[in-house]
Design a protein around this motif. Sequence first.
Motif, PDB file in Angstrom:
ATOM      1  N   THR A  29       0.838  -1.127   0.078  1.00 48.31           N
ATOM      2  CA  THR A  29       0.193  -0.161  -0.145  1.00 48.31           C
ATOM      3  C   THR A  29       0.866   1.202  -0.070  1.00 48.31           C
ATOM      4  O   THR A  29       1.944   1.227   0.794  1.00 48.31           O
ATOM      5  N   ILE A  30       0.441   2.165  -0.759  1.00 51.11           N
ATOM      6  CA  ILE A  30       1.091   3.578  -0.904  1.00 51.11           C
ATOM      7  C   ILE A  30       0.334   4.577   0.202  1.00 51.11           C
ATOM      8  O   ILE A  30       0.797   5.608   0.317  1.00 51.11           O
ATOM      9  N   PHE A  31      -0.697   4.118   0.720  1.00 50.94           N
ATOM     10  CA  PHE A  31      -1.651   4.969   1.369  1.00 50.94           C
ATOM     11  C   PHE A  31      -1.237   4.815   2.941  1.00 50.94           C
ATOM     12  O   PHE A  31      -1.118   3.719   3.506  1.00 50.94           O
ATOM     13  N   THR A  32      -1.369   6.070   3.696  1.00 56.90           N
ATOM     14  CA  THR A  32      -1.567   5.852   5.196  1.00 56.90           C
ATOM     15  C   THR A  32      -2.442   5.003   5.791  1.00 56.90           C
ATOM     16  O   THR A  32      -3.381   4.999   5.450  1.00 56.90           O
ATOM     17  N   ILE A  33      -1.891   4.182   6.696  1.00 54.88           N
ATOM     18  CA  ILE A  33      -2.818   3.482   7.556  1.00 54.88           C
ATOM     19  C   ILE A  33      -3.310   4.145   8.863  1.00 54.88           C
ATOM     20  O   ILE A  33      -2.106   4.301   9.751  1.00 54.88           O
ATOM     21  N   TYR A  34      -4.271   4.388   9.097  1.00 55.66           N
ATOM     22  CA  TYR A  34      -4.749   5.287  10.497  1.00 55.66           C
ATOM     23  C   TYR A  34      -4.998   4.155  11.359  1.00 55.66           C
ATOM     24  O   TYR A  34      -4.930   4.599  12.591  1.00 55.66           O
ATOM     25  N   ALA A  35      -5.779   3.157  10.785  1.00 53.18           N
ATOM     26  CA  ALA A  35      -6.589   2.207  11.914  1.00 53.18           C
ATOM     27  C   ALA A  35      -6.595   0.786  11.078  1.00 53.18           C
ATOM     28  O   ALA A  35      -6.348   0.961   9.836  1.00 53.18           O
ATOM     29  N   MET A  36      -6.661  -0.071  11.908  1.00 55.07           N
ATOM     30  CA  MET A  36      -6.787  -1.713  11.390  1.00 55.07           C
ATOM     31  C   MET A  36      -8.031  -2.210  12.274  1.00 55.07           C
ATOM     32  O   MET A  36      -7.956  -1.616  13.366  1.00 55.07           O
ATOM     33  N   GLN A  67     -26.309  -8.306   9.472  1.00 53.73           N
ATOM     34  CA  GLN A  67     -25.460  -7.376   8.609  1.00 53.73           C
ATOM     35  C   GLN A  67     -24.048  -7.366   9.400  1.00 53.73           C
ATOM     36  O   GLN A  67     -23.818  -8.041  10.423  1.00 53.73           O
ATOM     37  N   ARG A  68     -23.225  -6.957   8.541  1.00 58.46           N
ATOM     38  CA  ARG A  68     -21.730  -6.983   8.988  1.00 58.46           C
ATOM     39  C   ARG A  68     -21.747  -5.841  10.319  1.00 58.46           C
ATOM     40  O   ARG A  68     -22.137  -4.999  10.305  1.00 58.46           O
ATOM     41  N   GLU A  69     -20.753  -6.317  11.421  1.00 54.27           N
ATOM     42  CA  GLU A  69     -20.992  -5.592  12.383  1.00 54.27           C
ATOM     43  C   GLU A  69     -19.303  -5.482  12.887  1.00 54.27           C
ATOM     44  O   GLU A  69     -18.732  -6.281  12.603  1.00 54.27           O
ATOM     45  N   LEU A  70     -19.121  -4.244  13.372  1.00 58.14           N
ATOM     46  CA  LEU A  70     -17.745  -4.172  14.079  1.00 58.14           C
ATOM     47  C   LEU A  70     -17.522  -5.157  15.209  1.00 58.14           C
ATOM     48  O   LEU A  70     -18.370  -5.491  16.041  1.00 58.14           O
ATOM     49  N   VAL A  71     -16.210  -5.590  15.108  1.00 58.83           N
ATOM     50  CA  VAL A  71     -15.789  -6.260  16.447  1.00 58.83           C
ATOM     51  C   VAL A  71     -14.865  -5.570  17.313  1.00 58.83           C
ATOM     52  O   VAL A  71     -14.986  -5.452  18.503  1.00 58.83           O
ATOM     53  N   ALA A  72     -13.744  -5.240  16.430  1.00 55.88           N
ATOM     54  CA  ALA A  72     -12.777  -4.176  17.178  1.00 55.88           C
ATOM     55  C   ALA A  72     -11.821  -3.654  16.191  1.00 55.88           C
ATOM     56  O   ALA A  72     -11.451  -4.223  15.025  1.00 55.88           O
ATOM     57  N   THR A  73     -11.393  -2.421  16.436  1.00 57.61           N
ATOM     58  CA  THR A  73     -10.493  -1.641  15.943  1.00 57.61           C
ATOM     59  C   THR A  73      -9.570  -1.099  16.743  1.00 57.61           C
ATOM     60  O   THR A  73      -9.633  -0.658  17.916  1.00 57.61           O
ATOM     61  N   ILE A  74      -8.351  -0.811  16.056  1.00 62.36           N
ATOM     62  CA  ILE A  74      -7.262  -0.155  16.890  1.00 62.36           C
ATOM     63  C   ILE A  74      -6.479   0.677  15.799  1.00 62.36           C
ATOM     64  O   ILE A  74      -6.295   0.542  14.680  1.00 62.36           O
ATOM     65  N   THR A  75      -6.156   2.156  16.379  1.00 66.12           N
ATOM     66  CA  THR A  75      -5.474   2.972  15.652  1.00 66.12           C
ATOM     67  C   THR A  75      -3.993   2.730  15.728  1.00 66.12           C
ATOM     68  O   THR A  75      -3.547   2.055  16.584  1.00 66.12           O
ATOM     69  N   THR A  76      -3.237   3.615  14.973  1.00 67.72           N
ATOM     70  CA  THR A  76      -1.729   3.502  15.251  1.00 67.72           C
ATOM     71  C   THR A  76      -1.441   4.035  16.281  1.00 67.72           C
ATOM     72  O   THR A  76      -0.440   3.762  16.927  1.00 67.72           O
ATOM     73  N   GLY A  77      -2.143   4.990  16.836  1.00 61.40           N
ATOM     74  CA  GLY A  77      -1.792   5.505  18.373  1.00 61.40           C
ATOM     75  C   GLY A  77      -2.423   4.755  19.425  1.00 61.40           C
ATOM     76  O   GLY A  77      -1.970   5.065  20.695  1.00 61.40           O
ATOM     77  N   GLY A  78      -2.954   3.448  19.033  1.00 60.92           N
ATOM     78  CA  GLY A  78      -3.372   2.498  20.229  1.00 60.92           C
ATOM     79  C   GLY A  78      -4.887   2.686  20.605  1.00 60.92           C
ATOM     80  O   GLY A  78      -5.137   1.853  21.483  1.00 60.92           O
ATOM     81  N   ARG A  79      -5.681   3.706  20.159  1.00 59.42           N
ATOM     82  CA  ARG A  79      -6.894   3.653  20.491  1.00 59.42           C
ATOM     83  C   ARG A  79      -7.685   2.454  19.981  1.00 59.42           C
ATOM     84  O   ARG A  79      -7.618   2.124  19.070  1.00 59.42           O
TER      85      ARG A  79
END
Length: 118
Positions: A27-34, A44-56
Motif C-alpha cells: 500500500t502507498i496509502f497511510t494506515i490510520y487504523a486497522m 449485517q456486517r458488524e464491528l468487532v474491534a478496531t485499533i488506531t496507530t496510536g493505540g486507541r
Amino acid sequence: QAQLAESGGGLVQPGGSLRLSCTASRTIFTIYAMGWYRQAPGKQRELVATITTGGRIDIADSVKGRFTISRDNAENTIHLQMNSLKPEDTAVYYCCVDHGRGFHRGSWGQGTQVTVSS
C-alpha cells in the motif's frame, strides 16, 4: 488500497480460543487504523474491534472481556485474540484498514471463517 492477508480462522468448541492475524502490505496509502468486522449468516456486517496507530481501541460490547485486539505498527499487523468463544461468535471475520476516510471506504480482506460449535 492495501492487500490484506488474514489467518487463524477455524472450528472451535464453545469456550475455546482462536487467534486471528492480519497483515497489510502493498500500500502507498497511510494506515490510520486497522480492525475486524464480522458477518454471520442472515445478519449485517458488524464491528468487532478496531485499533488506531496510536493505540486507541474500539471494541463491541458483545465481545468485551473475551476478545483482545493488538497491533504491531512496524509490521502493519493486527491480532485478534478470541477467548471464551460462543456459538453466536460464528461468522466470517473480515480484516479492514482505514486510510483516513473510514473503514467502509478503506481496504478489506477476503474474510476468514470462524465456527463455534460442539
